[in-house]
Design a protein around this motif. Structure first.
Motif, PDB file in Angstrom:
ATOM      1  N   GLY A  71       0.783  -1.221   0.000  1.00  0.00           N
ATOM      2  CA  GLY A  71       0.000   0.000   0.000  1.00  0.00           C
ATOM      3  C   GLY A  71       0.816   1.273   0.000  1.00  0.00           C
ATOM      4  O   GLY A  71       0.335   2.328   0.439  1.00  0.00           O
ATOM      5  N   ALA A  72       2.055   1.207  -0.515  1.00  0.00           N
ATOM      6  CA  ALA A  72       2.944   2.368  -0.484  1.00  0.00           C
ATOM      7  C   ALA A  72       3.115   2.968  -1.869  1.00  0.00           C
ATOM      8  O   ALA A  72       3.205   2.246  -2.864  1.00  0.00           O
ATOM      9  CB  ALA A  72       4.303   1.964   0.080  1.00  0.00           C
ATOM     10  N   GLU A 224      10.345   8.964  11.430  1.00  0.00           N
ATOM     11  CA  GLU A 224      10.906  10.232  11.913  1.00  0.00           C
ATOM     12  C   GLU A 224      10.842  11.291  10.817  1.00  0.00           C
ATOM     13  O   GLU A 224      10.522  12.459  11.077  1.00  0.00           O
ATOM     14  CB  GLU A 224      12.352  10.033  12.355  1.00  0.00           C
ATOM     15  CG  GLU A 224      12.544   9.176  13.593  1.00  0.00           C
ATOM     16  CD  GLU A 224      14.018   8.954  13.899  1.00  0.00           C
ATOM     17  OE1 GLU A 224      14.849   9.795  13.474  1.00  0.00           O
ATOM     18  OE2 GLU A 224      14.357   7.956  14.551  1.00  0.00           O
ATOM     19  N   MET A 225      11.163  10.885   9.576  1.00  0.00           N
ATOM     20  CA  MET A 225      11.156  11.855   8.466  1.00  0.00           C
ATOM     21  C   MET A 225       9.740  12.325   8.151  1.00  0.00           C
ATOM     22  O   MET A 225       9.533  13.494   7.782  1.00  0.00           O
ATOM     23  CB  MET A 225      11.796  11.243   7.221  1.00  0.00           C
ATOM     24  CG  MET A 225      13.232  10.779   7.405  1.00  0.00           C
ATOM     25  SD  MET A 225      14.356  12.046   8.026  1.00  0.00           S
ATOM     26  CE  MET A 225      15.003  11.201   9.492  1.00  0.00           C
ATOM     27  N   ILE A 226       8.754  11.442   8.286  1.00  0.00           N
ATOM     28  CA  ILE A 226       7.361  11.876   8.100  1.00  0.00           C
ATOM     29  C   ILE A 226       7.017  12.962   9.115  1.00  0.00           C
ATOM     30  O   ILE A 226       6.409  13.991   8.774  1.00  0.00           O
ATOM     31  CB  ILE A 226       6.397  10.679   8.221  1.00  0.00           C
ATOM     32  CG1 ILE A 226       6.571   9.725   7.043  1.00  0.00           C
ATOM     33  CG2 ILE A 226       4.942  11.174   8.293  1.00  0.00           C
ATOM     34  CD1 ILE A 226       5.702   8.469   7.124  1.00  0.00           C
ATOM     35  N   ALA A 312       1.829   7.287   5.878  1.00  0.00           N
ATOM     36  CA  ALA A 312       2.292   8.124   4.779  1.00  0.00           C
ATOM     37  C   ALA A 312       1.129   8.507   3.870  1.00  0.00           C
ATOM     38  O   ALA A 312       0.994   9.668   3.469  1.00  0.00           O
ATOM     39  CB  ALA A 312       3.375   7.389   3.990  1.00  0.00           C
ATOM     40  N   ALA A 313       0.277   7.537   3.525  1.00  0.00           N
ATOM     41  CA  ALA A 313      -0.863   7.818   2.649  1.00  0.00           C
ATOM     42  C   ALA A 313      -1.824   8.812   3.295  1.00  0.00           C
ATOM     43  O   ALA A 313      -2.332   9.729   2.630  1.00  0.00           O
ATOM     44  CB  ALA A 313      -1.584   6.517   2.314  1.00  0.00           C
ATOM     45  N   ARG A 314      -2.061   8.653   4.573  1.00  0.00           N
ATOM     46  CA  ARG A 314      -2.980   9.554   5.289  1.00  0.00           C
ATOM     47  C   ARG A 314      -2.480  10.994   5.280  1.00  0.00           C
ATOM     48  O   ARG A 314      -3.280  11.942   5.271  1.00  0.00           O
ATOM     49  CB  ARG A 314      -3.162   9.038   6.717  1.00  0.00           C
ATOM     50  CG  ARG A 314      -4.056   9.901   7.593  1.00  0.00           C
ATOM     51  CD  ARG A 314      -4.406   9.198   8.900  1.00  0.00           C
ATOM     52  NE  ARG A 314      -3.229   8.827   9.668  1.00  0.00           N
ATOM     53  CZ  ARG A 314      -2.564   9.644  10.473  1.00  0.00           C
ATOM     54  NH1 ARG A 314      -2.933  10.920  10.573  1.00  0.00           N
ATOM     55  NH2 ARG A 314      -1.520   9.217  11.165  1.00  0.00           N
ATOM     56  N   ASN A 315      -1.169  11.165   5.244  1.00  0.00           N
ATOM     57  CA  ASN A 315      -0.598  12.500   5.301  1.00  0.00           C
ATOM     58  C   ASN A 315      -0.068  12.992   3.950  1.00  0.00           C
ATOM     59  O   ASN A 315       0.613  14.021   3.888  1.00  0.00           O
ATOM     60  CB  ASN A 315       0.545  12.527   6.321  1.00  0.00           C
ATOM     61  CG  ASN A 315       0.046  12.465   7.749  1.00  0.00           C
ATOM     62  OD1 ASN A 315      -0.494  13.433   8.277  1.00  0.00           O
ATOM     63  ND2 ASN A 315       0.209  11.302   8.379  1.00  0.00           N
ATOM     64  N   GLY A 316      -0.400  12.281   2.873  1.00  0.00           N
ATOM     65  CA  GLY A 316       0.015  12.728   1.546  1.00  0.00           C
ATOM     66  C   GLY A 316       1.507  12.673   1.332  1.00  0.00           C
ATOM     67  O   GLY A 316       2.074  13.528   0.636  1.00  0.00           O
TER      68      GLY A 316
END
Length: 464
Positions: A71-72, A224-226, A312-316
């Motif tokens: 899902g990435a 961490e980078m997100i 990641a998907a939730r935050n674009g």
């Protein structure tokens, strides 16, 4: 039966077999087309690197599918430093794969191979002004290591009247002493400077450097980078939507159970001359496969039960990944011609096989280590009842020039004119340490593709 005096066997320390995994394409070439390979060796010299772009292409497809299954949203940049062959660049370009370049030469080769600038990432610490200028001109994505480099790159973009896309490389919580990337205070200052220089700096997100092959550690660092991206957005850098997770995707050279048994039995007596094997820092030859590692990274829980890919998907946020070695899994092998055999079995219990070439053309780039998978012996003679223990040396005047320090249990005596095939050498092993030592030419690379049906394989020299 072993002869009296074969010290290695009499002491009970027999060479441990580490049989290399083999791709069907490689098996077909070795079993059905050895005559062609032997002719190429005669004409092109020893050692000969055989590179297989069709296997590279298969690896790209498999890795993309693994990330999609998790899902990435991930873009692949092939790390050019893993192999200098041009064929992998052109194969990647045809599949829409980008390039991770760390020098002006790598960038130029990527462009010449058909990769557009917007698919090229520029990494490496404190890049020089020439590389900065080329990156700005071709719209590359540049990973920045310091405030000073950010200012220099912004000046290059201003001079060119362009905007350059950048990532800020941040140190991770698990490796705060790394020489790569910015600590927290400098990173925060760099985000502010990107906002201030927005006319010439297009800030896109964060990258990091992480030693080791742990999927869990890479997932934690990516998370961490997100968080850094979300913080940067709150500070006005609304375009922060990229996290580059780097390379470090492992690949598997040998069966996992065989590897575990090797580690249990590994002993200094298995090496020439009793080399301190237990002090070796081995690559994890039997660890996770590349696709397993990709799925583990993206499915790793980072906030409660939420996976990295879901957060990641939730935050674009989309990911970049920079595999080198792992995209070259099974995409090449190296053949040496045996030049001489010194039979020391009566005195030392094993032989020294000297090949035409040297160890710099087949190197495991990890320091104080050995390339461990067993080479294949190609010989016109049938197998013998007697195991033939031997190490493999290069034909130079250096005591340290050992292609294989570990004693190999060959199935028959090795003779001059035989060939040794080292499997799965495309990732770093072919040209990472190559040298024109003794004024010898660098080994050539033959690009092979299997023909359709009964057609013979097609070959050409790389770069031609």
């Amino acid at each position: 039966m072993p002869r009296q005096g074969q010290g290695t066997l009499l002491t009970g320390v027999r060479p441990f077999p580490l049989t290399a995994l083999r791709h069907p394409t490689v098996t077909t070439l070795l079993d059905d087309h050895w005559a062609l390979l032997a002719d190429l060796m005669d004409g092109l010299g020893s050692p000969l690197h055989v590179v297989l772009p069709e296997v590279f292409e298969e690896n790209v497809t498999g890795l993309r599918q693994a990330f999609a299954d998790a899902g990435a949203e991930v873009d692949i940049l092939f790390a050019k430093k893993a192999n200098k062959a041009d064929c992998y660049v052109s194969s990647g370009a045809a599949l829409g794969v980008g390039i991770d370049a760390a020098s002006s030469s790598e960038l130029v080769k990527a462009l010449a191979g058909g990769v557009p600038g917007h698919r090229i990432g520029i990494s490496g610490p404190e890049k020089d002004d020439t590389l900065h200028a080329l990156a700005v001109q071709h719209d590359c994505l540049v990973a920045i290591d310091s405030i000073d480099e950010l200012r220099r790159l912004a000046a290059a973009a201003r001079l060119a009247r362009r905007q350059v896309r950048v990532l800020l490389r941040s140190r991770t919580g698990s490796q705060p002493a790394s020489r790569f990337g910015m600590a927290a205070a400098e990173r925060d200052a760099a985000v502010g400077l990107c906002v201030e220089l927005a006319d010439h700096v297009g800030f896109r997100g964060f990258s990091f450097h992480l030693g080791g092959y742990s999927p869990e550690d890479r997932a934690v660092a990516a998370n961490e980078m997100i968080e850094h991206c979300l913080d940067a957005r709150r500070r006005g850098a609304r375009s922060a939507d990229v996290v580059d997770i780097g390379g470090g995707l492992p690949m598997r050279y040998v069966d996992s159970r065989l590897w575990d048994e090797f580690l249990r039995q590994n002993d200094v007596a298995h090496y020439h001359p009793a080399k301190a094997a237990k002090g070796f820092y081995f690559y994890p030859y039997g660890g996770n496969s590349t696709t397993e590692a990709a799925r583990k990274i993206m499915s790793h829980p980072v906030d409660g039960d939420e996976s990295l890919s879901a957060k990641a998907a939730r935050n674009g946020i989309r990911f970049l990944v920079e595999p080198g070695r792992s995209l070259l899994d099974q995409a090449g092998f190296t053949v040496y011609r045996v030049q001489q055999v010194e039979d020391r079995r009566d005195s030392d219990g094993y032989a020294i096989v000297t090949v035409a070439g040297n160890s710099l053309s087949l190197s495991e780039p990890w320091f104080n280590t050995d390339y461990l998978p067993d080479p294949l012996l190609i010989s016109a003679r049938p197998a013998d009842d007697e195991m033939f223990p031997a190490c493999v040396a290069g034909a130079t005047c250096l005591e340290s020039d050992m292609v294989t320090w570990r004693k190999i249990g060959f199935p028959r005596p090795v003779k001059p004119g035989d060939h040794l095939v080292y499997l799965n050498t495309a990732g770093y092993h072919m040209d990472f340490l190559e040298s024109r030592f003794h004024d010898n030419p660098l080994p050539l690379k033959a690009v092979l593709r299997l023909g359709a049906g009964e057609a013979p394989p097609r070959w050409r020299l790389d770069g031609i």
